[in-house]
Design a protein around this motif. Sequence first.
Motif, short mmCIF file in Angstrom:
data_model
loop_
_atom_site.label_atom_id
_atom_site.label_comp_id
_atom_site.label_asym_id
_atom_site.label_seq_id
_atom_site.Cartn_x
_atom_site.Cartn_y
_atom_site.Cartn_z
N VAL A 1 3.52 3.65 -4.00
CA VAL A 1 3.39 3.92 -5.62
C VAL A 1 3.53 5.25 -6.16
N THR A 2 2.85 6.13 -5.18
CA THR A 2 2.63 7.44 -5.44
C THR A 2 4.07 8.09 -5.17
N PRO B 1 9.58 1.02 -10.60
CA PRO B 1 8.47 0.05 -10.39
C PRO B 1 8.42 -0.42 -8.90
N VAL B 2 7.10 -0.62 -8.52
CA VAL B 2 6.69 -1.16 -7.11
C VAL B 2 6.25 -2.84 -7.43
N GLY C 1 -1.32 0.32 -9.52
CA GLY C 1 -0.15 0.39 -10.33
C GLY C 1 1.15 -0.47 -10.01
N VAL C 2 0.83 -1.42 -9.03
CA VAL C 2 2.02 -2.44 -8.84
C VAL C 2 2.39 -3.38 -10.11
N GLN C 3 3.72 -3.45 -10.44
CA GLN C 3 4.02 -3.91 -11.73
C GLN C 3 4.46 -5.21 -11.82
N ALA C 4 4.41 -5.88 -10.67
CA ALA C 4 4.58 -7.35 -10.67
C ALA C 4 4.27 -7.85 -9.38
N LEU C 5 4.03 -9.07 -9.27
CA LEU C 5 3.59 -9.81 -8.06
C LEU C 5 4.25 -11.08 -7.95
N ALA C 6 4.65 -11.51 -6.59
CA ALA C 6 5.19 -12.84 -6.28
C ALA C 6 4.16 -13.19 -5.28
#
Length: 337
Positions: free
Chosen positions: A129-130, A135-136, A162-167
């Motif tokens: 993320v850094t 987007p990550v 700061g991850v912006q979506a998950l599966a």
Amino acid sequence: MRIGPYELVNNLALAPMAGVTDLPFRLLCRRMGAGIAAGEMLTSATHLWRTPKSRRRMDRRGEAEPRIVQIVGGEPRMMAEAARRNVDTGAQIIDINMGCPAKKVCNKAAGSALMKDEALVRAILEAVVTAVDVPVTLKMRTGWDEANRNAVAIALMAEAIGVQALAVHGRTRACLYRGSAEYDTIRKVCRSVSIPVFANGDIDSPHKAKFVLEQTGAQGLMIGRAAQGRPWIFREIDTYLRTGVVLPEPSAAEVRDIMLAHLHDLHTFHGGAAGVRAARKHIDWYAKDRARTHVLRLAVMRAEDASGQLACAQAYFDALAAESAAQDRGGDRPGGH
């Protein structure tokens, strides 16, 4: 549905699958209704990217936005460097693989094996993320085994970093692909975080898609194996979710035309013997559950070049289409059945 700055055309994603989601298949699934499609996982060991296989995995020519690259590895600095280099070459979303259950991945403390070590998960997420300004996202399983379902803990960690979506795939690593996916853990993840969650696992029909959305509260669906040989599943699900209409299965003639165009793209993309090898499994999937598939399989395995492979695949589906047309004509006649 949004991931960072990207407004998706719908809430359906093609799951990244090694050896399957190459550029031709991603383009096909996008045309057939997938909102996003991630490429095959790419190792974080950048010195291995010079191989023909890795170069093909990094090919994103003609791909619609957002272009998603999935990286896999177990060392934070290497994962960060892999993310940076992919962004430099056009990746618009970086997806981190913590879902692959394959032994060759897990034995290197990568993929779903990472879920056993939450401290390492944190270090990798923070590093990636850094490292990038795109987007990550994170793909994971429900946990390592049934006694250690820690998807909620990792989801909360990911959101905070700061991850912006998950599966989330509804199986543990220990389950591999056996048994049925469970959706209770995915529902708990969805209730715990505010970022978008894609539910994944055993979504193989429009009705199942609606059920999973209702059961989990997920914002999106990720479809993997059910799209193999059935890329039109995306338009079927999208149409049903929007309108309630169940589209008819494509005819044998329609399947033939979709398949032939796909095979042509595979042969062109991979070239030579590699193209013939890549196409074999797809032909097998297109013919799954149809008549006389063993005959087609034998002919495909014997074909030594692209033209021979195309000819036997077309002949098989031409015969199915002719049989279907004859049955339709018989049904139109008085007394026909």
